[in-house]
Every structure is written in C-alpha cells, then in structure tokens.
Enzyme design. Sequence first.
Site, PDB file in Angstrom:
ATOM      1  N   ARG A  29       0.888  -1.179   0.000  1.00 46.86           N
ATOM      2  CA  ARG A  29       0.000   0.000   0.000  1.00 46.86           C
ATOM      3  C   ARG A  29       0.912   1.211   0.000  1.00 46.86           C
ATOM      4  O   ARG A  29       1.685   1.407   0.949  1.00 46.86           O
ATOM      5  CB  ARG A  29      -0.902  -0.014   1.233  1.00 46.86           C
ATOM      6  CG  ARG A  29      -1.578   1.320   1.470  1.00 46.86           C
ATOM      7  CD  ARG A  29      -2.704   1.250   2.452  1.00 46.86           C
ATOM      8  NE  ARG A  29      -3.851   0.589   1.865  1.00 46.86           N
ATOM      9  CZ  ARG A  29      -5.077   0.595   2.382  1.00 46.86           C
ATOM     10  NH1 ARG A  29      -5.307   1.247   3.510  1.00 46.86           N
ATOM     11  NH2 ARG A  29      -6.070  -0.015   1.785  1.00 46.86           N
ATOM     12  N   HIS A  78      -7.145   0.813  -6.637  1.00 43.65           N
ATOM     13  CA  HIS A  78      -7.350  -0.048  -5.461  1.00 43.65           C
ATOM     14  C   HIS A  78      -7.978  -1.355  -5.972  1.00 43.65           C
ATOM     15  O   HIS A  78      -9.156  -1.629  -5.734  1.00 43.65           O
ATOM     16  CB  HIS A  78      -8.250   0.652  -4.448  1.00 43.65           C
ATOM     17  CG  HIS A  78      -8.216   0.046  -3.080  1.00 43.65           C
ATOM     18  ND1 HIS A  78      -7.448  -1.056  -2.763  1.00 43.65           N
ATOM     19  CD2 HIS A  78      -8.854   0.391  -1.929  1.00 43.65           C
ATOM     20  CE1 HIS A  78      -7.623  -1.359  -1.497  1.00 43.65           C
ATOM     21  NE2 HIS A  78      -8.465  -0.502  -0.962  1.00 43.65           N
ATOM     22  N   GLN A 118      -9.866  -3.894  -3.699  1.00 40.71           N
ATOM     23  CA  GLN A 118     -11.202  -3.439  -3.308  1.00 40.71           C
ATOM     24  C   GLN A 118     -12.202  -3.700  -4.428  1.00 40.71           C
ATOM     25  O   GLN A 118     -13.276  -4.256  -4.198  1.00 40.71           O
ATOM     26  CB  GLN A 118     -11.155  -1.945  -2.971  1.00 40.71           C
ATOM     27  CG  GLN A 118     -12.490  -1.380  -2.553  1.00 40.71           C
ATOM     28  CD  GLN A 118     -12.980  -1.946  -1.242  1.00 40.71           C
ATOM     29  OE1 GLN A 118     -12.237  -1.957  -0.257  1.00 40.71           O
ATOM     30  NE2 GLN A 118     -14.210  -2.443  -1.208  1.00 40.71           N
ATOM     31  N   ASP A 129     -17.413   6.813  -1.632  1.00 37.63           N
ATOM     32  CA  ASP A 129     -16.185   6.752  -0.834  1.00 37.63           C
ATOM     33  C   ASP A 129     -15.954   8.153  -0.259  1.00 37.63           C
ATOM     34  O   ASP A 129     -16.637   9.110  -0.658  1.00 37.63           O
ATOM     35  CB  ASP A 129     -15.015   6.315  -1.746  1.00 37.63           C
ATOM     36  CG  ASP A 129     -13.699   6.128  -0.993  1.00 37.63           C
ATOM     37  OD1 ASP A 129     -13.709   6.079   0.263  1.00 37.63           O
ATOM     38  OD2 ASP A 129     -12.642   6.043  -1.658  1.00 37.63           O
ATOM     39  N   CYS A 187     -16.282   1.437   0.400  1.00 43.24           N
ATOM     40  CA  CYS A 187     -15.079   0.655   0.698  1.00 43.24           C
ATOM     41  C   CYS A 187     -14.666   0.776   2.170  1.00 43.24           C
ATOM     42  O   CYS A 187     -13.936  -0.078   2.662  1.00 43.24           O
ATOM     43  CB  CYS A 187     -13.932   1.096  -0.200  1.00 43.24           C
ATOM     44  SG  CYS A 187     -13.571   2.855  -0.035  1.00 43.24           S
ATOM     45  N   ARG A 235     -13.197  -8.850   0.863  1.00 44.66           N
ATOM     46  CA  ARG A 235     -11.813  -8.447   0.627  1.00 44.66           C
ATOM     47  C   ARG A 235     -10.893  -9.652   0.837  1.00 44.66           C
ATOM     48  O   ARG A 235      -9.983  -9.912   0.052  1.00 44.66           O
ATOM     49  CB  ARG A 235     -11.402  -7.317   1.594  1.00 44.66           C
ATOM     50  CG  ARG A 235     -12.049  -5.966   1.360  1.00 44.66           C
ATOM     51  CD  ARG A 235     -11.574  -5.348   0.069  1.00 44.66           C
ATOM     52  NE  ARG A 235     -10.123  -5.290  -0.011  1.00 44.66           N
ATOM     53  CZ  ARG A 235      -9.357  -4.341   0.558  1.00 44.66           C
ATOM     54  NH1 ARG A 235      -9.927  -3.332   1.183  1.00 44.66           N
ATOM     55  NH2 ARG A 235      -8.033  -4.371   0.452  1.00 44.66           N
TER      56      ARG A 235
HETATM   57  N1  NVA Z   1     -10.051   6.525  -1.449  1.00 45.07           N
HETATM   58  C1  NVA Z   1      -9.715   6.085  -0.126  1.00 45.07           C
HETATM   59  C2  NVA Z   1      -9.835   4.589  -0.026  1.00 45.07           C
HETATM   60  C3  NVA Z   1      -9.588   4.037   1.344  1.00 45.07           C
HETATM   61  C4  NVA Z   1      -9.706   2.528   1.428  1.00 45.07           C
HETATM   62  C5  NVA Z   1      -8.307   6.539   0.198  1.00 45.07           C
HETATM   63  O1  NVA Z   1      -7.408   6.386  -0.628  1.00 45.07           O
HETATM   64  O2  NVA Z   1      -8.111   7.058   1.279  1.00 45.07           O
END
Ligand code: NVA
Length: 321
Positions: free
Chosen positions: A112, A139, A142, A238, A279, A307
């Site tokens: 990540r 992502h 997800q 989101d 998410c 997930r």
């Molecule tokens: N768009 C959000 C997703 C978190 C799982 C972020 O990048 O913070």
Amino acid sequence: MSLTQLKTENTRLENFLADDQLNKAQIVELIDLAITIKSNPKAYNQTLAGKTVAMIFEKPSLRTHVSFDMGIARLGGHALYLGQQNGKLGERERVSDYAKNLSCYADAIVARVFNNSSIEGLAEHASIPVINALCDIYHPCQALADFVTLQEYFVIGKGTDLSKVKLAYVGDANNVSNSLMFMAAILGVDFTLVCPQGHGPDTSLLKKAQASADMSGSKLVLTSSVDGLGQQDAIYTDTWVSMGDEDASKKAAILEKFAPYQVNHQMMKNSGASIVMHCQPAHLGEEITTELFDSEMSVVFQAAENRMWAQNAVLVTLLAN
Ligand code: NVA
C-alpha cells in the site's frame, strides 16, 4: 488441493497491480475462485504452506491489513507486516533495493503506497509477484471484492446476468472509483460516475476505460449532475478526501461543494438502486448518511469480508504459478 492441480486451473497472472492490466477472463476467474474459496476454505488451507508474504504499508489500514494477514493464515502461509516505521518507499533505500531484498526472503509482496510509481518499481525489480493494496491511482483488491459482492447479490442471489447490473459511483473520483470503472468496463457492466466539476477521473484513465467499455459493449457515463444519475442497481461512494490528500484549510469548501452528492435514502429511492456500497472507512454524515450505511440496503460488511476471499483468490492464483 495441491499447487500442481491449481496451476492448470488458474490464469497465469504475474502480478496484481492495476485493473486495466487485467482481461475479462482473468477477472471472471478471480471472482469465481474467490466464491469457491469462500464456500470451501478448508480445501485451500494448505495452499500457501511454507510460503511467506511481505506486506508494506506506507498508509494506515484496517481492512486491507487484517484481511491479508488473516487470509494468508487461512491459506496456511505466513504474513509479515512492514509498517510506516520504515518510512516512505524510496527514502531510506531505493524501491529497487527494497524489491530485491524482499525477494530474497518472501514469496510475494503486498504493498500500500502513496505513488503508483512505487508499485511499478517493486514489480519491475522484484523476482516475486507484487500485489497493489492501494495507491494513488488504483485499489484493485477493493474493486475485485466489490465485484465478488455484486456477483453474490445479483447473480447468485437474484439470477441476474452481471452484465445487466447497473453500477454508479457518486462522489470524488479516486483510486477506488478508477478501479471500479476499469473492472466494470472490462466486465461489460454499465458504470455511471457522478462527480462534482473538477473532481472527475483523469482524462487519460477515462479514455482508456472508454476503450474497454467499447470492447465489452458496456456504457460508461460521466456527469457532474446528480439528476443525471438515472436508474441504477447499486450505488457506491467513498470519502470525499482520500488518505494523504487531507488539507484542513480546504475542508469547509469540500463539504459545501460535495453536499449535493451525499448518498442517502432519497438518492436510493430516486435511482431505484437496491444496494449501497462503500469501501470504508466512511465519514458518516458526509458522503453517506449513517441511516443508509446501517440500513438493510448496505452491503458494506459483506464487501469487507469479501476483501479477504478476493485477495486469497489473487494469492492462490499468483503463488500457484
Ligand atoms: N479513497 C480512499 C480509499 C480508502 C480505502 C483513500 O485512498 O483514502
């Protein structure tokens, strides 16, 4: 189930980096495998026996960290968490050296990161598979879990063909919406993005997704008008500001600009959508109301569980090669 058996059953993926690098057959196989593993986890509980996965996290995580760790344990493997004490990738040591060192010990890397370039650098220099666990652009873990959830709800639950499902994303175009957009376009699912002016997807990504949608025959719509949402089956949202982009001085302006884009019961009613997706983590009362998030229409925890099954499908596919 032995690795040799799995070898012939799964598509040969080398990495899991970005949705737009996958083809329809690969995504469909991953969705199906996730559902198979979920329905019979015992059959896979030794699939990663003796294998290790190094997990790099430059950003905070609850679901991704826990679902990978627990998921790898359920496959009989071992996961090692490398948190933010190591700083940003490329600062203390080069991304290429990170990749080469981890390749000496581990069988796969989960990462990540802040910048997609770090994912690409890891994949270029590692001799083991790399899995993107979120970056600034994608992502994919997800989105895969979300399509597993859509498959369960609409295909298994209601007998609908996945290509007949209409999915809309309302809010800030970001890593999650990009991954959903690509997977929808590749799978042939109609996808509508409703984003405030100036918060839509990057033009080059949109063009690429449109090319996939043209190939699969699905519709891809981008609008800044909430009235343009139309009839939908599932609505996704989101946070209005993603991790790393927080700027307290802009918060009030964002809240005001995005207020009409809040996903709530009225929007669900107007669009005819039967499920709402997120998410997580959710900023309740901002992009989604608490009442809707907690309602029967919400599949957020089913998707959170998925997930793990989706990622296990990715791990099994990559490590069986
Ligand atoms: N768009 C959000 C997703 C978190 C799982 C972020 O990048 O913070």
